[in-house]
Design a protein around this motif. Structure first.
Motif, PDB file in Angstrom:
ATOM      1  N   ASP A  21       1.583   1.234 -11.402  1.00 53.88           N
ATOM      2  CA  ASP A  21       1.442   1.227  -9.947  1.00 53.88           C
ATOM      3  C   ASP A  21       1.450  -0.201  -9.412  1.00 53.88           C
ATOM      4  O   ASP A  21       2.148  -0.527  -8.450  1.00 53.88           O
ATOM      5  CB  ASP A  21       0.120   1.917  -9.576  1.00 53.88           C
ATOM      6  N   TYR A  22       0.669  -1.066 -10.055  1.00 54.81           N
ATOM      7  CA  TYR A  22       0.605  -2.466  -9.623  1.00 54.81           C
ATOM      8  C   TYR A  22       1.934  -3.178  -9.882  1.00 54.81           C
ATOM      9  O   TYR A  22       2.373  -4.000  -9.065  1.00 54.81           O
ATOM     10  CB  TYR A  22      -0.524  -3.196 -10.356  1.00 54.81           C
ATOM     11  N   LEU A  80      -9.711  -0.110 -14.285  1.00 53.98           N
ATOM     12  CA  LEU A  80      -8.837   0.682 -13.425  1.00 53.98           C
ATOM     13  C   LEU A  80      -7.374   0.307 -13.640  1.00 53.98           C
ATOM     14  O   LEU A  80      -6.500   1.175 -13.768  1.00 53.98           O
ATOM     15  CB  LEU A  80      -9.218   0.458 -11.957  1.00 53.98           C
ATOM     16  N   SER A  81      -7.098  -0.994 -13.702  1.00 58.30           N
ATOM     17  CA  SER A  81      -5.707  -1.442 -13.799  1.00 58.30           C
ATOM     18  C   SER A  81      -5.064  -1.100 -15.134  1.00 58.30           C
ATOM     19  O   SER A  81      -3.834  -1.045 -15.237  1.00 58.30           O
ATOM     20  CB  SER A  81      -5.624  -2.955 -13.556  1.00 58.30           C
ATOM     21  N   LYS A 140     -10.688   4.946 -18.271  1.00 57.39           N
ATOM     22  CA  LYS A 140     -11.166   5.761 -17.152  1.00 57.39           C
ATOM     23  C   LYS A 140     -12.680   5.950 -17.237  1.00 57.39           C
ATOM     24  O   LYS A 140     -13.378   5.918 -16.212  1.00 57.39           O
ATOM     25  CB  LYS A 140     -10.466   7.116 -17.149  1.00 57.39           C
ATOM     26  N   ASP A 185       0.824  -1.213   0.000  1.00 52.73           N
ATOM     27  CA  ASP A 185       0.000   0.000   0.000  1.00 52.73           C
ATOM     28  C   ASP A 185       0.855   1.258   0.000  1.00 52.73           C
ATOM     29  O   ASP A 185       0.508   2.265  -0.613  1.00 52.73           O
ATOM     30  CB  ASP A 185      -0.938   0.020   1.220  1.00 52.73           C
ATOM     31  N   GLU A 230       0.556   4.693  -5.484  1.00 46.99           N
ATOM     32  CA  GLU A 230       0.050   6.059  -5.356  1.00 46.99           C
ATOM     33  C   GLU A 230      -1.385   6.072  -4.838  1.00 46.99           C
ATOM     34  O   GLU A 230      -1.771   6.931  -4.056  1.00 46.99           O
ATOM     35  CB  GLU A 230       0.115   6.771  -6.708  1.00 46.99           C
ATOM     36  N   ARG A 231      -2.168   5.111  -5.295  1.00 46.29           N
ATOM     37  CA  ARG A 231      -3.596   5.070  -4.952  1.00 46.29           C
ATOM     38  C   ARG A 231      -3.830   4.752  -3.479  1.00 46.29           C
ATOM     39  O   ARG A 231      -4.871   5.121  -2.920  1.00 46.29           O
ATOM     40  CB  ARG A 231      -4.291   4.027  -5.837  1.00 46.29           C
ATOM     41  N   THR A 232      -2.869   4.089  -2.829  1.00 47.03           N
ATOM     42  CA  THR A 232      -3.112   3.609  -1.470  1.00 47.03           C
ATOM     43  C   THR A 232      -2.118   4.114  -0.424  1.00 47.03           C
ATOM     44  O   THR A 232      -2.256   3.796   0.756  1.00 47.03           O
ATOM     45  CB  THR A 232      -3.074   2.062  -1.461  1.00 47.03           C
ATOM     46  N   ARG A 275      -3.544   2.040 -14.284  1.00 47.43           N
ATOM     47  CA  ARG A 275      -2.772   1.996 -13.047  1.00 47.43           C
ATOM     48  C   ARG A 275      -1.791   0.827 -13.062  1.00 47.43           C
ATOM     49  O   ARG A 275      -1.285   0.422 -12.023  1.00 47.43           O
ATOM     50  CB  ARG A 275      -3.727   1.834 -11.854  1.00 47.43           C
ATOM     51  N   ARG A 289      -3.303   5.659   2.946  1.00 40.76           N
ATOM     52  CA  ARG A 289      -4.167   4.924   3.870  1.00 40.76           C
ATOM     53  C   ARG A 289      -3.592   4.991   5.286  1.00 40.76           C
ATOM     54  O   ARG A 289      -2.395   5.247   5.461  1.00 40.76           O
ATOM     55  CB  ARG A 289      -4.311   3.474   3.409  1.00 40.76           C
TER      56      ARG A 289
END
Length: 305
Positions: free
Chosen positions: A204-205, A197-198, A278, A82, A86-88, A201, A91
């Motif tokens: 990122d993953y 989404l992926s 998107k 996480d 960037e997305r997480t 992203r 948290r």
């Protein structure tokens, strides 16, 4: 230093007692929880029979708390990845606002409490389904599938599909074909939703070492899978009408929404650009809400007539 060590170092910075109530609430993934509660409510509304308002509220509370507990344990386990994404990264655990130990304690406590309360106040079938949902999300998706296979979203998506079944079982005390169809709608919606989404992203993953389909199989293969699952979703979403527990408004509405969803998926496949992905991701959220809102609206009207 390993990602795990970095995560441990960051989470250790959290000062016990410094976390705000909003930080603990964020542990429960409130946006996900709201969708879970809504679909659970719809499952209760369309189920045959009645449930006392106090018991109905209790059932929804247990569904919400169980979903939030799963989210807290997920944040405990995934703190290392996480903080990379960037997305997480903001948290509560990776940002150091809440310690990993606190997140685990909150998640385990709420998980046990929600299942016990559901069993004592509502019925054992609903409690069993809730326990399966929590266990599936934590052990099958988070700990096993997420970091090992690009099918993580396909199989793991079952966890998010259980709430309408739990709502149905809270009223009826059983699992039926009708509730399984509600499960299937969310199950087949999940892959194109997350793969859209992926697609934008994927870096990122990849950085976090999560084998999402675009990372492992490439974007073109992912786009094809988005179309395939969108095609499968279309007839499944219309089935409540043909099974007789949804009316013509739902039947027509779900067909139109399914057509728009499929058009967006084909657009992603043909245009191969980030904008289309998107747009499909954004519409997929609206799609699921409207599908279940139509079911809920018809159930309310039916109850008033």
């Amino acid at each position: 230093m390993s990602d795990t060590s970095i995560a441990s170092e960051n989470t250790a910075r959290a000062d016990y007692g410094s976390a705000r109530a909003s930080d603990y609430f964020a542990l429960l993934k409130p946006r996900v929880m709201s969708l879970v509660v809504f679909t659970g409510l719809v499952g209760m509304a369309v189920a045959p029979g009645d449930l006392h308002p106090v018991l109905a509220f209790t059932a929804l509370l247990c569904i919400a708390v169980g979903a939030g507990a799963s989210g807290a344990i997920n944040m405990w386990y995934d703190a290392d990845i996480d903080q990379i994404m960037e997305r997480t990264k903001n948290r509560p655990v990776p940002s150091g606002k809440v310690t990993a130990g606190e997140a685990l304690a909150v998640g385990v406590s709420l998980s046990v409490a929600s299942v016990i309360l559901m069993g004592l106040a509502v019925n054992l079938v609903a409690a069993t389904l809730l326990a399966i949902t929590i266990g599936f999300y934590i052990f099958i998706y988070t700990m096993w599938l997420k970091r090992r296979t690009p099918q993580n979203i396909v199989i793991g998506g079952a966890a998010g599909a259980f709430p309408p079944m739990i709502g149905w079982a809270a009223v009826t005390g059983n699992v039926s074909v009708e509730s399984l169809v509600l499960f299937a709608i969310i199950f087949f919606w999940t892959p194109p939703h997350f793969w859209a989404l992926s697609l934008w992203r994927d870096i990122d993953y990849a950085n976090a070492g999560v084998p999402m389909l675009p990372v492992v199989a490439g974007r073109e293969a992912t786009r094809r899978q988005v179309v395939i699952y969108s095609v499968l979703l279309f007839p499944i979403a219309v089935m409540p009408y043909f099974l007789g527990y949804a009316g013509i408004v739902y039947g027509l509405g779900s067909a139109v929404l399914g057509g728009v969803f499929l058009f967006g998926a084909v657009k992603v496949w043909l245009k191969k650009d980030e904008k289309s992905a998107k747009q499909l991701f954004a519409f997929s959220l609206l799609y699921l809400f409207l599908i279940f809102a139509l079911l809920l609206g018809e159930a309310i009207v039916k109850g008033l007539v």
